[in-house]
Motif scaffolding. Sequence first.
Motif, PDB file in Angstrom:
ATOM      1  N   GLY A  81     -14.252  21.162  16.574  1.00 34.50           N
ATOM      2  CA  GLY A  81     -12.857  20.727  16.406  1.00 34.50           C
ATOM      3  C   GLY A  81     -12.558  19.460  17.190  1.00 34.50           C
ATOM      4  N   ILE A 120      -9.104  22.419  20.839  1.00 39.15           N
ATOM      5  CA  ILE A 120      -8.171  22.765  19.766  1.00 39.15           C
ATOM      6  C   ILE A 120      -8.411  24.195  19.279  1.00 39.15           C
ATOM      7  N   GLN A 123       1.239  23.222  17.124  1.00 36.88           N
ATOM      8  CA  GLN A 123       0.594  23.134  15.798  1.00 36.88           C
ATOM      9  C   GLN A 123       1.618  23.362  14.681  1.00 36.88           C
ATOM     10  N   TRP A 150       2.816  20.683  11.741  1.00 38.73           N
ATOM     11  CA  TRP A 150       2.803  21.081  10.328  1.00 38.73           C
ATOM     12  C   TRP A 150       4.190  20.850   9.715  1.00 38.73           C
ATOM     13  N   LEU A 157       0.530  14.776  10.554  1.00 42.53           N
ATOM     14  CA  LEU A 157      -0.888  14.473  10.371  1.00 42.53           C
ATOM     15  C   LEU A 157      -1.151  14.148   8.905  1.00 42.53           C
ATOM     16  N   ARG A 198       2.399  20.729   3.926  1.00 43.54           N
ATOM     17  CA  ARG A 198       1.111  20.507   3.258  1.00 43.54           C
ATOM     18  C   ARG A 198       0.204  21.713   3.365  1.00 43.54           C
ATOM     19  N   ASP A 251      -2.927  21.474   5.953  1.00 43.22           N
ATOM     20  CA  ASP A 251      -2.762  21.292   7.394  1.00 43.22           C
ATOM     21  C   ASP A 251      -3.304  22.396   8.305  1.00 43.22           C
ATOM     22  N   PRO A 252      -3.172  23.678   7.953  1.00 42.70           N
ATOM     23  CA  PRO A 252      -3.630  24.688   8.922  1.00 42.70           C
ATOM     24  C   PRO A 252      -5.076  24.505   9.368  1.00 42.70           C
ATOM     25  N   LEU A 287      -6.716  21.723   9.464  1.00 38.89           N
ATOM     26  CA  LEU A 287      -6.820  20.491  10.256  1.00 38.89           C
ATOM     27  C   LEU A 287      -6.236  20.699  11.656  1.00 38.89           C
ATOM     28  N   LEU A 288      -5.223  21.547  11.753  1.00 37.14           N
ATOM     29  CA  LEU A 288      -4.534  21.755  13.029  1.00 37.14           C
ATOM     30  C   LEU A 288      -5.264  22.706  13.955  1.00 37.14           C
ATOM     31  N   THR A 289      -6.208  23.454  13.413  1.00 37.93           N
ATOM     32  CA  THR A 289      -6.890  24.449  14.239  1.00 37.93           C
ATOM     33  C   THR A 289      -8.332  24.060  14.547  1.00 37.93           C
ATOM     34  N   GLY A 290      -8.724  22.884  14.113  1.00 36.38           N
ATOM     35  CA  GLY A 290     -10.097  22.445  14.402  1.00 36.38           C
ATOM     36  C   GLY A 290     -11.132  23.136  13.540  1.00 36.38           C
ATOM     37  N   ALA A 348     -11.439  22.505  10.172  1.00 35.56           N
ATOM     38  CA  ALA A 348     -11.857  21.613   9.091  1.00 35.56           C
ATOM     39  C   ALA A 348     -13.240  21.054   9.431  1.00 35.56           C
TER      40      ALA A 348
END
Lengths: 158, 801
Positions: free
Chosen positions: A36, A76, A89, A93, A98, B17, B20-21, B23-26, B28
């Motif tokens: 991450g 992360i 987070q 969102w 992002l 989006r 996003d989840p 991408l936001l939690t590392g 991806a």
Amino acid sequence: MKLPVTITINGRAYQREIEPRLLLVHFLRDMAGLTGTKIGCDTSQCGACTVLLDGVAMKSCTCLAAQADGASITTIEGLSADGQLAPIQEAFWAKHGLQCGFCTPGMVLATRALLETTPQPTPEQIRHALEGNMCRCTGYQNIVRSVQHAANMMGGRP
Amino acid sequence: MTVAVEPARVFGSGIRRREDPRLLTGTARYTDDIVLPGLAHAAILRSPHAHALIMRIDTSRARTAPGVLGVFTAADTDGILTPIPCCWLLPGSKLKTTPYHPLAKDAVQYVGDPVAVVVAESPYQAQDALELIDVEYEPLPAVVDPQKAAQQGAPALHAEAPDNVAFHWTVTGGDVDAAFKCADVIVRERIVQQRLIPNAMETRGAVAQFVPATGELTLWNTTQNPHIVRFVMSLVTGIPEDRLRVIAPEVGGGFGSKIAQIPGDFITVFCSMKLGRPVKWTETRTENYQSTTHGRDHVQEVELAATRDGRVTGLRCTVWAGMGGYLSTAAPGIPTILHGLMLSGPYTIPAVKEDVYGVYTNTTPVEAYRGAGRPEATFMLERMMDRLADEIGLDPVDVRRRNIIPPFQNGHDVITGLKYDSGNYEGALAKVLEHVSYDALRAEQKAARDKGRYIGIGVSLYVEICGLGPSQVAGAVGFQGGLWESAIVRFHPSGKVNVFIGASPHGQGEETTFAQIVADELGVAVTDVKVVHGDTDATPMGWGTYGSRTTAVGGAALAIATRKIKDKAKLLASHLLEAAVEDIDYSSGRFFVRGVPDRHKTIQDIALMANVAWNMPEGMEAGLEATSFYDPPNFTYPFGAHVAVVEVDPETGHVTLKRYVAVDDCGPQINPVIVEGQVHGGVVQGIGQALWEEAVYDDTGQLLTGSLADYAIPRADMLPDIEVLSTVTPSPHHPLGVKGIGEAGTIASTCTVYNAVIDALEPFKVQSVRMPLTPERVWRAIREGAERGAGAPPLDTLGAP
């Protein structure tokens, strides 16, 4: 020569034998398998590799893994628990903070560090605090909104 | 009394989006996050010279270094890799391509040209072994400026193009010479569109897994167009397309820099072919600056002819466009088709002529960079509009209004041969002027000047060509591919939907907006739609995500596929409801017998019945799935009007951007929050060109801005909030009316900010400053203006130098 180190990442201890020159970011990604944390440059400008070391935001490409021996790191992956997003987070969102997501882990952790010390930052304080984290997609505006939203969601509590 | 509430329509709603989840939690996975059993690591040795002959390469010491699995040079690739093809062969331009080898063969043409590759068990070992390779070079004179490179006597890069001119392309419309002969007023300017480095936050990289036993290759690649990668990779390696799978995993931004296939991609595949092991290559940022394509790099000499009352009668220009050491994939089309055809912009200009010289220089190859040709065209035109206004003493807005194309809904023929689809340029201009209270703003500017403060106001219009494009046109202008897009919509028995698209979004949010299209068309929940992209084994062919075309072309394919589904579902509903198909109505995901809403089948009912196929009408195939290949009948032409307000500190030359307002018209907005995000990012990239960014080479071809420590991309604390507004003018030919928004901000903002700065410097009679407008350059321009006198404030009022 190999050095034994123990680095606690997101509450779990990782005991490894490492080359002395190994960067902390490579330890996180390659030895702990926590990808991450991103690498966006080689001069410590971009901030994609930002993690918390003993609670303080730092660029994990500027630090040798050996220097982090005994330290506690938050990446992360350690922010959300049980599939629930942490408020920061959630805020990114909700406010479209992002796009491609590559800078996002570093951005979120830099935000976490900011809100620890400044629970209700002004837009100027946010922009100043994040000037070491580069984003090429958003123009930063929705990142500022996201941080403000996170501060509001957290009710001024770090 | 009750008020009927319209159900909220998901098309047009700013929902969060779906991507996003992860991408936001590392969680991806980007290319560098891919790990495979037995993965080896490649590092590439690059030329330190801008131009040199390779006399000898000795890899013997590197071969025996710890962990090294192989060291390869061009000699090893002979008979295995062909040169990298240029895919935009401009007709009628005397195009001269040259062999572009993945590993340089006899000579190097830029700092960073790959010379050798090491593969080792670890990335550190590969990097170590690079230092053990000895290369003997014979340095040659280098040339980096495209205009100088085209002059007689300049060092020549390639035998195929001894004058360094890779192509000479022209566009003409009307009688431009007559226009200049009869002109009341002619204004001229030399504009340098400096070279830029795209700086996607994820650098480029690849993971190649070649399986010798089957001859199959899987390639994970940071790309905007995996299907083109498969096509070109197959040509270069000889691996048949059916055995070649390209996966674009999560991709960390592109901005044009992930369109072309660059040498590192082929080298990585080659290493895996040679070693029979999976191989990963990831650029460092410094390597990215040398090896991934750059953008812009024009020298433009522009003249504009007009009447004394401000009507433009002609526009004439010559452009020297730097191509770098080799012609990259789409490079020849960018300063020509995407630039020259847009010369007249949103104005009626009766005569235009442009000569474009694409020039080889000893620099990193140039490709598309956000806007790709259109920012450079918009800048020329909007700059000249301000020059004309200044020359004849009119307000810049008035000059624009005297030449603006009146509103049109269904086609407008342009002097360069294009046909704009729809436009209301005056509407966008009026909206932005009203929002900023333009007259009051001018009054404030005057009041500030009286107090020794230098405020500047920049106003720009733009129209861009995107939604590339009709394939027939692509073929006619030499593009070696089609430009259609595809979509498959597949209902599962449970009523959930997968969408498979050929385009390859990488941050633009089409997993969300495309789900919104499906939800809107078929009445399913957005959360019941999953969009799959970026895997050539899973998705239908498509040409990729660039040129603001994913929604404009791929979105149309998707809309048409959903309508095919609806047609089939209606037939099945009629069968199941035992009613004539003419008596079946559809509303929000339900098919019902007209006048009897209780007799209905939901789309989910139909999906189940189609998939189990227990009771199908005679002749109807099982399943509920549709495929569409959409080739647009025309391009789309988004447009807008932007205003910037700056303040220049005359003592330091520092420019403060005080305000930026964008009015953009991309047609109906599927998700206005995502549209706004695209505008923010686009505007900021354009501001970066105006104020901070430049790839600087010295005269010997060394890249002086070789890292993020030297190249100034915008940071959070350098910018104000961008005020984003819009108008809505649907495209008449698009099934959803949408046009595209990815590049709009960048196309408009560079010239808007530039014009604002020059406007602020008006008291100093400054007419042009080379970009980026760094404090030093602005400071010098102020002093030169003051020294010229001409009514400028005396130097001693500006602080000591």
